[in-house]
Design an enzyme around this catalytic site. Structure first.
Site, short mmCIF file in Angstrom:
data_model
loop_
_atom_site.label_atom_id
_atom_site.label_comp_id
_atom_site.label_asym_id
_atom_site.label_seq_id
_atom_site.Cartn_x
_atom_site.Cartn_y
_atom_site.Cartn_z
N ARG A 113 0.12 -8.42 13.70
CA ARG A 113 -0.88 -7.50 12.75
C ARG A 113 -1.51 -8.31 11.82
O ARG A 113 -2.42 -7.87 11.07
CB ARG A 113 0.37 -6.72 12.00
CG ARG A 113 0.95 -5.69 13.17
CD ARG A 113 2.25 -5.13 12.80
NE ARG A 113 2.13 -4.28 11.63
CZ ARG A 113 3.18 -3.97 10.78
NH1 ARG A 113 4.42 -4.31 11.17
NH2 ARG A 113 3.27 -3.18 9.73
N ARG A 161 11.44 0.57 11.58
CA ARG A 161 10.20 0.57 12.13
C ARG A 161 10.28 -0.68 13.27
O ARG A 161 10.23 -1.77 13.00
CB ARG A 161 8.83 0.21 11.42
CG ARG A 161 8.52 1.32 10.41
CD ARG A 161 7.24 1.13 9.61
NE ARG A 161 6.51 0.28 10.08
CZ ARG A 161 5.31 0.31 9.43
NH1 ARG A 161 5.01 0.67 8.22
NH2 ARG A 161 4.12 -0.37 9.98
N LYS A 189 0.88 -1.14 -0.09
CA LYS A 189 0.01 -0.13 0.03
C LYS A 189 0.94 1.41 0.00
O LYS A 189 0.88 2.30 -0.69
CB LYS A 189 -1.12 0.16 1.23
CG LYS A 189 -2.04 -0.99 1.34
CD LYS A 189 -3.04 -1.11 2.45
CE LYS A 189 -2.20 -1.02 3.82
NZ LYS A 189 -1.72 -2.25 4.34
N ARG A 243 11.70 -5.77 4.56
CA ARG A 243 11.37 -4.38 5.13
C ARG A 243 11.94 -4.06 6.38
O ARG A 243 12.64 -3.02 6.56
CB ARG A 243 9.77 -4.14 5.09
CG ARG A 243 9.40 -2.65 5.19
CD ARG A 243 7.80 -2.29 4.94
NE ARG A 243 7.13 -2.50 6.24
CZ ARG A 243 5.74 -2.44 6.23
NH1 ARG A 243 5.12 -2.22 5.15
NH2 ARG A 243 5.21 -2.65 7.37
N ARG A 247 -9.38 1.01 9.18
CA ARG A 247 -8.95 -0.55 9.49
C ARG A 247 -10.02 -1.12 10.42
O ARG A 247 -9.90 -2.48 10.53
CB ARG A 247 -7.72 -0.27 10.32
CG ARG A 247 -6.30 -0.79 9.56
CD ARG A 247 -5.35 -0.44 10.38
NE ARG A 247 -4.05 -0.99 10.20
CZ ARG A 247 -2.90 -0.37 9.60
NH1 ARG A 247 -3.26 0.68 9.03
NH2 ARG A 247 -2.04 -0.99 9.39
P1 AMP Z 1 0.78 1.14 9.01
O1 AMP Z 1 1.86 1.84 8.74
O2 AMP Z 1 -0.48 1.22 8.15
O3 AMP Z 1 1.07 -0.47 8.79
O4 AMP Z 1 0.31 1.26 10.43
C1 AMP Z 1 1.22 0.86 11.54
C2 AMP Z 1 0.52 0.75 12.95
O5 AMP Z 1 -0.06 2.12 13.22
C3 AMP Z 1 -0.44 -0.30 12.62
O6 AMP Z 1 -0.17 -1.77 13.03
C4 AMP Z 1 -1.55 0.22 13.99
O7 AMP Z 1 -0.97 -0.11 15.25
C5 AMP Z 1 -1.42 1.98 13.68
N1 AMP Z 1 -2.65 2.10 12.62
C6 AMP Z 1 -2.21 2.84 11.58
N2 AMP Z 1 -3.51 3.05 11.02
C7 AMP Z 1 -4.47 2.56 11.77
C8 AMP Z 1 -5.70 2.90 11.90
N3 AMP Z 1 -6.61 3.14 10.78
N4 AMP Z 1 -6.48 2.23 12.88
C9 AMP Z 1 -5.85 1.80 14.08
N5 AMP Z 1 -4.43 1.73 14.06
C10 AMP Z 1 -3.67 2.26 12.94
#
Ligand code: AMP
Length: 196
Positions: A146, A134, A14, A128, A89
């Protein structure tokens, strides 16, 4: 206005594809993951709270991310459209987004789900982790968590948009540029049939 949700499990590409798509279509990129990581980098109270949750692979509370999206939409009043990445999400987030866009006389025009098999997802996340810095990429148990959270809490969002006939599956396996071309052809087709 053209609003696109790029959907898919962690590691489906994404973020990578969003960068290319915003450049091509001039959309404003709204990634809740990036917004949360900015809060963490700035050591804000929200960032400190979010970091603990993210490091466990759990979801940050709906009110927090919905608030962030609401603020961002307000900040970009003149945007030609948005690309939502990593949001919504949960079903509650999807319903909140539907309402926020309705207030702007807009809607989600298209939801694309990137299909990538589990073996490839794990492979990509392991890779990654070597460069992303991260903390939620580094631990295999967190990666697994996750994926679990995606299946349990996030996948129902796809069904929500499928019922609204907005969901399109795209093969997320293969080369980055190949996948990008697949995305562009779906988006171009949709944009032609959507009044801008
Ligand atoms: P991402 O960068 O989209 O993989 O997000 C990393 C982490 O941020 C996720 O594993 C969640 O802990 C948190 N996070 C990101 N977007 C959301 C969302 N829309 N709702 C809840 N937690 C989020």
């Amino acid at each position: 206005m053209f609003n696109l949700i790029l959907f898919g499990p962690p590691g489906s590409g994404k973020g990578t594809q969003s960068e290319k798509l915003i450049e091509k279509y001039g959309l404003v990129h709204l990634s809740t993951g990036n917004l949360l990581r900015e809060e963490i980098a700035n050591n804000t109270p929200l960032g400190l709270e979010a970091r603990n949750i993210m490091d466990k692979g759990h979801l940050v509370p709906d009110e927090v991310v919905i608030g962030m999206i609401d603020n961002s939409l307000e900040h970009h009043k003149e945007a030609p459209g948005f690309l939502f990445d990593g949001f919504p999400r949960t079903l509650a987030q999807a319903e909140a987004l539907d309402k926020l866009l309705l207030l702007k006389n807009a809607e989600t025009d298209l939801v694309i789900i990137l299909d990538v098999n589990e073996e490839e997802l794990i492979k990509r996340l392991v890779n990654r982790a070597k460069t992303s810095g991260r903390s939620d990429d580094a631990d295999e148990n967190v990666q697994r968590k996750r994926q679990e959270v995606y299946k349990r809490d996030t996948f129902p969002v796809a069904t929500h948009y499928q019922k609204m006939k907005k969901l399109v599956h795209v093969d997320g396996m293969g080369e980055i540029d190949q996948i990008f071309q697949r995305l562009c052809s779906i988006i171009d087709k949709k944009r032609k049939s959507t009044p801008q």
